[in-house]
Design a protein around this motif. Structure first.
Motif, PDB file in Angstrom:
ATOM      1  N   PRO A 169       0.814  -1.223   0.000  1.00 51.32           N
ATOM      2  CA  PRO A 169       0.000   0.000   0.000  1.00 51.32           C
ATOM      3  C   PRO A 169       0.844   1.268   0.000  1.00 51.32           C
ATOM      4  CG  PRO A 169      -0.891  -1.575   1.561  1.00 51.32           C
ATOM      5  CD  PRO A 169       0.414  -2.152   1.082  1.00 51.32           C
ATOM      6  N   THR A 170       2.007   1.215   0.641  1.00 54.56           N
ATOM      7  CA  THR A 170       2.836   2.420   0.717  1.00 54.56           C
ATOM      8  C   THR A 170       3.264   2.893  -0.672  1.00 54.56           C
ATOM      9  OG1 THR A 170       4.727   3.417   1.852  1.00 54.56           O
ATOM     10  CG2 THR A 170       5.047   1.214   0.980  1.00 54.56           C
ATOM     11  N   ALA A 171       3.404   1.966  -1.626  1.00 55.44           N
ATOM     12  CA  ALA A 171       3.764   2.370  -2.987  1.00 55.44           C
ATOM     13  C   ALA A 171       2.668   3.227  -3.594  1.00 55.44           C
ATOM     14  CB  ALA A 171       4.009   1.130  -3.846  1.00 55.44           C
ATOM     15  N   PHE A 172       1.421   2.839  -3.371  1.00 53.91           N
ATOM     16  CA  PHE A 172       0.309   3.617  -3.937  1.00 53.91           C
ATOM     17  C   PHE A 172       0.090   4.917  -3.164  1.00 53.91           C
ATOM     18  CE2 PHE A 172      -0.349   0.352  -6.837  1.00 53.91           C
ATOM     19  CZ  PHE A 172      -1.244   0.806  -7.795  1.00 53.91           C
ATOM     20  N   ARG A 173       0.416   4.918  -1.889  1.00 56.24           N
ATOM     21  CA  ARG A 173       0.344   6.191  -1.158  1.00 56.24           C
ATOM     22  C   ARG A 173       1.375   7.174  -1.700  1.00 56.24           C
ATOM     23  NH1 ARG A 173      -1.338   2.866   3.432  1.00 56.24           N
ATOM     24  NH2 ARG A 173       0.801   2.402   4.004  1.00 56.24           N
ATOM     25  N   ALA A 174       2.556   6.661  -2.053  1.00 58.44           N
ATOM     26  CA  ALA A 174       3.590   7.531  -2.626  1.00 58.44           C
ATOM     27  C   ALA A 174       3.161   8.063  -3.987  1.00 58.44           C
ATOM     28  CB  ALA A 174       4.904   6.761  -2.741  1.00 58.44           C
ATOM     29  N   ILE A 175       2.577   7.196  -4.810  1.00 53.32           N
ATOM     30  CA  ILE A 175       2.098   7.634  -6.126  1.00 53.32           C
ATOM     31  C   ILE A 175       0.990   8.668  -5.978  1.00 53.32           C
ATOM     32  CG2 ILE A 175       0.914   6.876  -8.228  1.00 53.32           C
ATOM     33  CD1 ILE A 175       2.352   4.137  -7.793  1.00 53.32           C
ATOM     34  N   ARG A 176       0.071   8.406  -5.064  1.00 53.67           N
ATOM     35  CA  ARG A 176      -1.052   9.318  -4.833  1.00 53.67           C
ATOM     36  C   ARG A 176      -0.565  10.669  -4.322  1.00 53.67           C
ATOM     37  NH1 ARG A 176      -5.048   8.689   0.189  1.00 53.67           N
ATOM     38  NH2 ARG A 176      -6.648  10.222  -0.328  1.00 53.67           N
ATOM     39  N   LYS A 177       0.458  10.650  -3.494  1.00 53.33           N
ATOM     40  CA  LYS A 177       1.006  11.907  -2.959  1.00 53.33           C
ATOM     41  C   LYS A 177       1.586  12.767  -4.079  1.00 53.33           C
ATOM     42  CE  LYS A 177       4.505  13.663   0.328  1.00 53.33           C
ATOM     43  NZ  LYS A 177       5.342  14.415  -0.620  1.00 53.33           N
ATOM     44  N   GLU A 178       2.303  12.131  -5.016  1.00 55.87           N
ATOM     45  CA  GLU A 178       2.961  12.884  -6.075  1.00 55.87           C
ATOM     46  C   GLU A 178       2.007  13.255  -7.217  1.00 55.87           C
ATOM     47  OE1 GLU A 178       6.164  14.006  -6.038  1.00 55.87           O
ATOM     48  OE2 GLU A 178       6.064  13.305  -3.963  1.00 55.87           O
ATOM     49  N   LEU A 182      -4.149  -5.042 -17.537  1.00 58.28           N
ATOM     50  CA  LEU A 182      -4.242  -5.187 -16.081  1.00 58.28           C
ATOM     51  C   LEU A 182      -5.657  -5.574 -15.656  1.00 58.28           C
ATOM     52  CD1 LEU A 182      -2.571  -4.822 -13.416  1.00 58.28           C
ATOM     53  CD2 LEU A 182      -3.629  -2.559 -13.247  1.00 58.28           C
ATOM     54  N   ARG A 183      -5.757  -6.691 -14.926  1.00 58.60           N
ATOM     55  CA  ARG A 183      -7.056  -7.147 -14.434  1.00 58.60           C
ATOM     56  C   ARG A 183      -7.251  -6.912 -12.948  1.00 58.60           C
ATOM     57  NH1 ARG A 183      -5.776 -11.956 -17.195  1.00 58.60           N
ATOM     58  NH2 ARG A 183      -5.616 -13.084 -15.220  1.00 58.60           N
ATOM     59  N   THR A 184      -6.141  -6.944 -12.187  1.00 58.83           N
ATOM     60  CA  THR A 184      -6.260  -6.905 -10.733  1.00 58.83           C
ATOM     61  C   THR A 184      -5.045  -6.248 -10.109  1.00 58.83           C
ATOM     62  OG1 THR A 184      -7.044  -9.191 -11.057  1.00 58.83           O
ATOM     63  CG2 THR A 184      -7.080  -8.331  -8.804  1.00 58.83           C
ATOM     64  N   LEU A 185      -5.290  -5.519  -9.022  1.00 55.82           N
ATOM     65  CA  LEU A 185      -4.220  -4.994  -8.168  1.00 55.82           C
ATOM     66  C   LEU A 185      -4.344  -5.666  -6.805  1.00 55.82           C
ATOM     67  CD1 LEU A 185      -1.995  -2.994  -7.225  1.00 55.82           C
ATOM     68  CD2 LEU A 185      -3.840  -1.361  -6.723  1.00 55.82           C
ATOM     69  N   PHE A 186      -3.240  -6.250  -6.339  1.00 56.80           N
ATOM     70  CA  PHE A 186      -3.197  -6.877  -5.019  1.00 56.80           C
ATOM     71  C   PHE A 186      -2.289  -6.060  -4.105  1.00 56.80           C
ATOM     72  CE2 PHE A 186      -4.231 -10.265  -7.948  1.00 56.80           C
ATOM     73  CZ  PHE A 186      -5.245 -10.936  -7.291  1.00 56.80           C
ATOM     74  N   LEU A 187      -2.750  -5.853  -2.874  1.00 58.11           N
ATOM     75  CA  LEU A 187      -1.983  -5.106  -1.888  1.00 58.11           C
ATOM     76  C   LEU A 187      -1.721  -5.980  -0.673  1.00 58.11           C
ATOM     77  CD1 LEU A 187      -3.918  -1.691  -1.972  1.00 58.11           C
ATOM     78  CD2 LEU A 187      -1.802  -2.276  -3.194  1.00 58.11           C
ATOM     79  N   ALA A 188      -0.513  -5.883  -0.127  1.00 65.24           N
ATOM     80  CA  ALA A 188      -0.170  -6.589   1.112  1.00 65.24           C
ATOM     81  C   ALA A 188       1.136  -6.007   1.626  1.00 65.24           C
ATOM     82  CB  ALA A 188      -0.040  -8.095   0.889  1.00 65.24           C
ATOM     83  N   GLY A 189       1.526  -6.427   2.823  1.00 64.40           N
ATOM     84  CA  GLY A 189       2.791  -5.985   3.410  1.00 64.40           C
ATOM     85  C   GLY A 189       2.593  -5.093   4.606  1.00 64.40           C
ATOM     86  N   GLU A 190       1.520  -4.342   4.622  1.00 59.79           N
ATOM     87  CA  GLU A 190       1.093  -3.547   5.760  1.00 59.79           C
ATOM     88  C   GLU A 190      -0.391  -3.245   5.550  1.00 59.79           C
ATOM     89  OE1 GLU A 190       2.765   0.321   6.073  1.00 59.79           O
ATOM     90  OE2 GLU A 190       2.570   0.752   3.955  1.00 59.79           O
ATOM     91  N   ARG A 191      -0.982  -2.648   6.527  1.00 63.09           N
ATOM     92  CA  ARG A 191      -2.414  -2.415   6.454  1.00 63.09           C
ATOM     93  C   ARG A 191      -2.760  -1.460   5.294  1.00 63.09           C
ATOM     94  NH1 ARG A 191      -6.385   0.671   8.762  1.00 63.09           N
ATOM     95  NH2 ARG A 191      -8.303  -0.462   9.115  1.00 63.09           N
ATOM     96  N   ALA A 192      -3.740  -1.864   4.495  1.00 62.69           N
ATOM     97  CA  ALA A 192      -4.181  -1.034   3.374  1.00 62.69           C
ATOM     98  C   ALA A 192      -5.346  -0.165   3.831  1.00 62.69           C
ATOM     99  CB  ALA A 192      -4.598  -1.906   2.197  1.00 62.69           C
ATOM    100  N   ASP A 193      -5.097   1.131   3.965  1.00 60.09           N
ATOM    101  CA  ASP A 193      -6.161   2.020   4.435  1.00 60.09           C
ATOM    102  C   ASP A 193      -7.204   2.191   3.332  1.00 60.09           C
ATOM    103  OD1 ASP A 193      -5.473   4.966   3.069  1.00 60.09           O
ATOM    104  OD2 ASP A 193      -3.736   3.671   3.354  1.00 60.09           O
TER     105      ASP A 193
END
Length: 637
Positions: free
Chosen positions: A340-349, A364-375
């Motif tokens: 999720p942190t990768a998408f937070r960084a993209i969203r910030k910029e 692209l059919r699907t985006l999967f998130l894991a590694g920390e809590r996805a807000d």
């Protein structure tokens, strides 16, 4: 389509051994098992006892033999160096076979350990598979790890050899690896026999006579011989690798992964959980130094006959916040798996996703998130702009694959933002209070998994069964302790709210920092946030929120902070005692993107802390300390 999840999960519950026996048909075995599950072996039992197999054969040889020699197995995409390379299954097998020959000729044999200290380059995958081919046990240590941390791992697993690259390349720096390795070997009591070094053009290393070997030259020489190094049969219960968890103190904690159960669970997950077919392109934007990289950059995609992407770059800055979209478009990626942190960084910029319009993401059919809590706010942003299902799922280094998720291949269940959905087959998830009693639906508690753990989960810690019992099994007898806190709702959906260490006690009320972070992330000016509990003489602990504002926000940060305090009080109530929000330029993170909340809390409480070995930029901690002091909330100020 209607989801088959409940039917499949019930089939597992009704006959666990039959379920996994059927799944094991997706793997090639050189000897069948005596028992699908032997409860009398190991700490809590072992899967596929008596069977023999080889992981490298299942990842490469069988695909070359059965119609995929010319299919791309690995695509290397490096916006940092400007290189893009593709290796077919046949080419990967040729290079892995040669590297295995180099290791065998230098005395590496079945059961020996090999440390791999590499950046995100194809040779890292080749090294892992070469070890698997000859039955050696690999232990990947994130390239650029501090010398002391590497030394502790050398002394724990006693490697015969180290396979390394000459350097790692970050957007603004080049990290020489060999000085770090030399210092680590000097510090370690155990001395590896030799180091194989892949030289990179950006920074070549001076090799130590009698110890270091030019790996590229050695592999080329071995390839010219044309000999075949056979796959060594290993027991299904033999270790494939050791992966040390981050942030350890004292003796490092080495998670063991076996060969047989690991392959069975990962192969099952590709079609049933991720909805991916052999031949498709699966991109996991992580690092081979982490468990996600082991499982879903290397082993699962290759076991399934997919094309995997090895990406050497960052979600922003290499060169911009559109690099993920470019990789998907260039390589026809069907599914992206990242943190999720990768998408937070993209969203910030790029909050309006303007860069997305430059690329064709039809594959692209699907985006999967894991590694920390996805807000939820990050998930909603990705859904809005990508127009594909965004699937949060939850798992750990210790499990090696998903504990709870939304099984795309079985048919998506309704998505509830903030929930990784439901337990996967193999996992009986329960929520208990501190005394070990089940709690009602919707009640925060300790998330545990009823034993036995399914295939691919750790059978023990390297050389330390007792520590395994103490760390994971003793507190809740009959269960594996995840050390995560959360709740299940009336529909059986799981919500992970925080690590149990991040549950704070405010005047006797147990509160989740994750719930407060959800509220903060709803604010339109907030890009990312972290809430930690800081010591308070009156209430025990008080929450403090650290927030990073989106690029282009032209407001007084203190005004935003006041709004955030009001928002938490409005959404959670005065019981949260949330009175302090602090704007910062960035949050301290590991290289895999996890926020270092415990270290932030230690700084706020004026405690001594050990520099996290996995931190991406140590300078961020000074910025956090300055911000805390400026607000007068540190006990040491």
């Amino acid at each position: 389509m209607a989801s088959r999840y409940h039917e499949v999960y019930q089939a597992w519950r009704d006959d666990p051994e039959g379920f996994w026996s059927e799944a094991a048909a997706g793997i090639d075995w050189s000897k069948p098992w005596d028992k699908v599950f032997d409860a009398d072996r190991g700490v809590f039992g072992q899967w596929f006892a008596g069977a023999e197999t080889n992981t490298c054969y299942n990842c490469l040889d069988r695909h070359v033999e059965r119609g995929r020699p010319g299919q791309a197995a690995v695509i290397y995409d490096s916006p940092i160096t400007g290189r893009c390379e593709s290796y077919t299954y046949a080419e990967m097998l040729e290079r892995v076979n040669a590297l295995a020959g180099v290791l065998v000729d230098r005395g590496v044999a079945k059961g020996d350990r090999v440390i791999i200290y590499m950046p995100m380059v194809p040779q890292a995958l080749m090294a892992m598979l070469a070890c698997a081919r000859i039955g050696a046990v690999h232990s990947v240590v994130f390239g650029g790890f501090a010398a002391h941390e590497l030394a502790t791992r050398i002394d724990d697993c006693l490697p015969k050899a180290i396979i390394a690259a000459s350097c790692g390349i970050e957007p603004n720096r080049t990290i020489a690896y060999m000085p770090l390795i030399s210092t680590a070997i000097e510090q370690a009591a155990h001395k590896p026999d030799f180091c194989l070094v892949f030289q990179r053009e950006e920074l070549t290393a001076d090799l130590v006579d009698g110890r270091d070997i030019d790996a590229g030259a050695a592999v080329q020489a071995e390839m010219s011989k044309g000999r075949k190094v056979p796959c060594v049969p290993v027991a299904a219960t033999d270790p494939l690798y050791i992966l040390y968890t981050s942030g350890t103190t004292g003796r490092p904690k080495g998670v063991v992964r076996d060969n047989g159960g690991h392959m069975v669970a990962l192969k099952w997950s590709m079609s049933n959980l991720y909805g991916i077919e052999p031949g498709e392109v699966f991109w996991t934007a992580s690092d081979v130094g982490w468990v996600v990289g082991h499982s879903y950059i290397v082993y699962a995609p290759l076991l399934h006959g997919c094309t995997t992407v090895v990406f050497e770059g960052k979600p922003v800055g290499t060169p911009d916040a559109g690099t993920f979209w470019r990789v998907i478009a260039d390589h026809g990626v069907s599914a992206l798996f990242t943190a999720p942190t990768a998408f937070r960084a993209i969203r910030k910029e790029d909050p309006d996703a303007k860069l997305l319009g430059q690329y064709d993401l039809a594959s692209l059919r699907t985006l999967f998130l894991a590694g920390e809590r996805a807000d939820p706010e990050t998930i909603k942003w990705a859904e809005e702009h990508l127009k594909v299902p965004v699937v949060d799922h939850w798992w750990q280094t210790e499990t090696g694959w998903c504990i709870a998720g939304n099984p795309v291949g079985l048919g998506l269940l309704p998505i509830k933002h903030g929930s990784p959905t439901v337990a996967m087959p193999g996992y009986d998830i329960q929520v208990l209070d501190d005394a070990g009693h089940p709690v009602p639906a919707g009640t925060l508690g300790n998330i545990v998994v009823k034993l036995p753990l399914p295939p691919a989960c750790l059978p023990t810690l390297w050389g330390n069964d007792q520590r395994f019992r103490e760390a994971y099994l003793l507190e809740f007898p009959g269960y594996y302790k995840t050390a995560d806190a959360g709740f299940c709702d009336e529909d059986g959906y799981l919500f992970i709210m925080s690590r149990t260490d991040d549950i704070i006690n405010v005047a006797g009320h147990r509160l989740s920092t994750g719930a407060m972070e959800e509220v903060l992330a709803q604010h339109p000016d907030v890009a990312e946030c972290a809430v930690v509990g800081i010591a308070d003489q009156l209430k025990g602990q008080l929450p403090c929120g650290f927030v990073v504002l989106k690029s282009g926000v032209d407001r007084d940060p203190q005004e935003v902070e006041r709004e955030l305090v009001s928002l938490v009080r409005q959404e959670i109530g005065p019981v949260a005692a949330f009175k302090v929000a602090v704007s910062v330029d960035r949050l301290p993170k590991t290289r895999s993107g996890k926020i270092l909340r415990a270290t932030m809390r230690q700084i706020a409480d004026g405690e001594e802390y050990r520099m996290p070995a996995t931190i991406d930029d140590p300078g961020v901690l000074d910025e956090i300390a300055d911000a805390i002091r400026a607000r007068g909330i540190s006990r040491s100020s």
